[in-house]
Design a protein around this motif. Structure first.
Motif, mmCIF file in Angstrom:
data_model
loop_
_atom_site.group_PDB
_atom_site.id
_atom_site.type_symbol
_atom_site.label_atom_id
_atom_site.label_comp_id
_atom_site.label_asym_id
_atom_site.label_seq_id
_atom_site.Cartn_x
_atom_site.Cartn_y
_atom_site.Cartn_z
ATOM 1 N N THR A 146 7.938 4.306 -8.398
ATOM 2 C CA THR A 146 7.568 4.695 -7.035
ATOM 3 C C THR A 146 6.138 4.247 -6.752
ATOM 4 O OG1 THR A 146 6.822 6.850 -7.821
ATOM 5 C CG2 THR A 146 9.107 6.681 -7.073
ATOM 6 N N ALA A 147 5.841 4.079 -5.508
ATOM 7 C CA ALA A 147 4.491 3.670 -5.107
ATOM 8 C C ALA A 147 4.154 4.354 -3.791
ATOM 9 C CB ALA A 147 4.418 2.155 -4.950
ATOM 10 N N SER A 148 2.882 4.564 -3.550
ATOM 11 C CA SER A 148 2.452 5.136 -2.270
ATOM 12 C C SER A 148 1.520 4.145 -1.588
ATOM 13 C CB SER A 148 1.738 6.476 -2.481
ATOM 14 O OG SER A 148 0.724 6.353 -3.433
ATOM 15 N N VAL A 149 1.614 4.126 -0.278
ATOM 16 C CA VAL A 149 0.837 3.184 0.526
ATOM 17 C C VAL A 149 0.181 3.958 1.659
ATOM 18 C CG1 VAL A 149 0.944 1.143 1.989
ATOM 19 C CG2 VAL A 149 2.425 1.297 -0.002
ATOM 20 N N GLU A 150 -1.108 3.711 1.870
ATOM 21 C CA GLU A 150 -1.791 4.326 3.005
ATOM 22 C C GLU A 150 -1.530 3.492 4.252
ATOM 23 O OE1 GLU A 150 -5.845 5.283 2.644
ATOM 24 O OE2 GLU A 150 -5.621 6.335 0.731
ATOM 25 N N ALA A 151 -1.254 4.175 5.368
ATOM 26 C CA ALA A 151 -0.987 3.453 6.612
ATOM 27 C C ALA A 151 -1.427 4.307 7.790
ATOM 28 C CB ALA A 151 0.501 3.121 6.727
#
Length: 355
Positions: free
Chosen positions: A339-344
């Protein structure tokens, strides 16, 4: 023993590298299992289609097998009349009548399309008077017919080695008439809980005792990742009992998972037994993660031995980080996607609902 570093914390990457270098991480061979017991297993080889599916031209509707050219003039005001053969074809029967110009034969959904016919007209657009069939709508060649091999054709590869057999693949194998299939052998994993304070679920709980949840959680996690778990019981902090349980696990299983006994004191007993029984023994004790720092990673003859922390949250976190990938490799199951998290930033303002 010289070379053992108790609670000498290393990074997760280094711990994995040291441990994996001592393990045999390939699939464990194959076995043939009946189709009914194959769900969730991993194919050991490609599956080739042994028959055409369907094996014959079959009707897709209840109706009448005809020659399409005989129906071209049909309409609701001026139906065409065809001679209806006395034979009917229920599903599972083989027709003996051949359809010729100006004739028709009754067929059921799934029934064999008779020789000479190249279309099937639905019963809704027809009417029977004695031996005469009246059709009120034309059909094109091939209408309402599934030709032999339309789903799967003999000789093509339909499933590949390494595929996990889910509901979809199980249905495919059944449609091909395959009653047994060769799959990768599941790793057999011994699960042992250690500690004087533990009681198995279902037993009376004495003062000072707690129920052992780790064994159930770990066994379920092993099965989720393609292994076969066997619980060898709650073992007290007793050297003879621990040694007997560990030696049984070492001799009969592909991996051993213990929980509890990673701290000083009781842990020294577990460590001594592992390191005197397994070779090369303990490789890592202490990884730079929280929770889960006191995990023990060991090996014997290329097989993994793990002592998970006793605290349930630490146990399942360290299982997922270290043990699940190893079990999956032994079971020939692809690693789970990370899993990965991305700021947006939202393009427009959005107000959440109250509460």
């Amino acid at each position: 023993r010289k070379g053992i570093h108790f609670l000498k914390t290393v990074s997760k990457a280094k711990a994995e590298r040291i441990w994996h270098d001592a393990l045999r991480l390939g699939p464990l061979g194959s076995e043939k299992v009946p189709l009914a017991g194959a769900q969730g297993r991993v194919l050991d080889g490609d599956v080739l289609v042994p028959i055409d599916v369907p094996p014959f031209d079959r009707a897709l509707v209840d109706g009448y097998a005809v020659r399409a050219a005989d129906t071209y003039e049909a309409n609701e005001d001026a139906p065409v009349s065809l001679e209806l053969a006395p034979e009917s074809v229920p599903a599972g029967a083989v027709p003996t009548t051949e359809v010729s110009d100006g004739t028709a034969l009754e067929v059921a959904t799934g029934g064999v399309v008779p020789r000479g016919a190249n279309a099937v007209q639905m019963v809704e657009y027809s009417e029977v008077e004695g031996t005469t069939l009246q059709l009120y709508k034309p059909v094109a060649p091939g209408a309402n017919i599934q030709v032999a091999g339309a789903d799967m054709r003999m000789g093509e590869t339909v499933l590949r080695a390494g595929q996990r057999l889910t509901t979809r693949e199980m249905g495919v194998l059944a449609a091909l008439g395959i009653g047994s299939v060769r799959v990768t052998r599941r790793p057999r994993v011994a699960v042992i809980s250690t500690g004087d304070e533990l009681v198995s679920p279902g037993e009376p709980l004495a003062p000072g005792k707690i129920y052992d949840s780790n064994a159930t959680t770990v066994a379920a996690a092993v099965q989720d990742n393609g292994g076969e778990a066997e619980f060898l019981g709650v073992i007290p902090d007793d050297e003879a009992a621990l040694r007997a349980a560990f030696e049984k696990a070492r001799d009969d299983f592909d991996a051993v998972i213990l929980s509890g006994g990673t701290s000083k004191g009781a842990g020294d007993l577990t460590f001594g037994i592992i390191d005197s029984t397994a070779q090369p023994g303990i490789l890592v004790h202490g990884v730079g993660i929280k929770p889960g720092k006191p995990i023990v990673l060991a090996a014997w003859d290329g097989r993994p031995v793990i002592v998970l922390p006793g605290f349930p949250t630490s146990a399942i976190i360290t299982f997922n980080l270290f043990v699940a990938p190893v079990i999956r490799r032994l079971a020939n199951i692809p690693a789970e996607a990370e899993t990965a998290s991305v700021e947006a930033r939202l393009a427009v303002r959005h107000h959440s609902a109250d509460g």
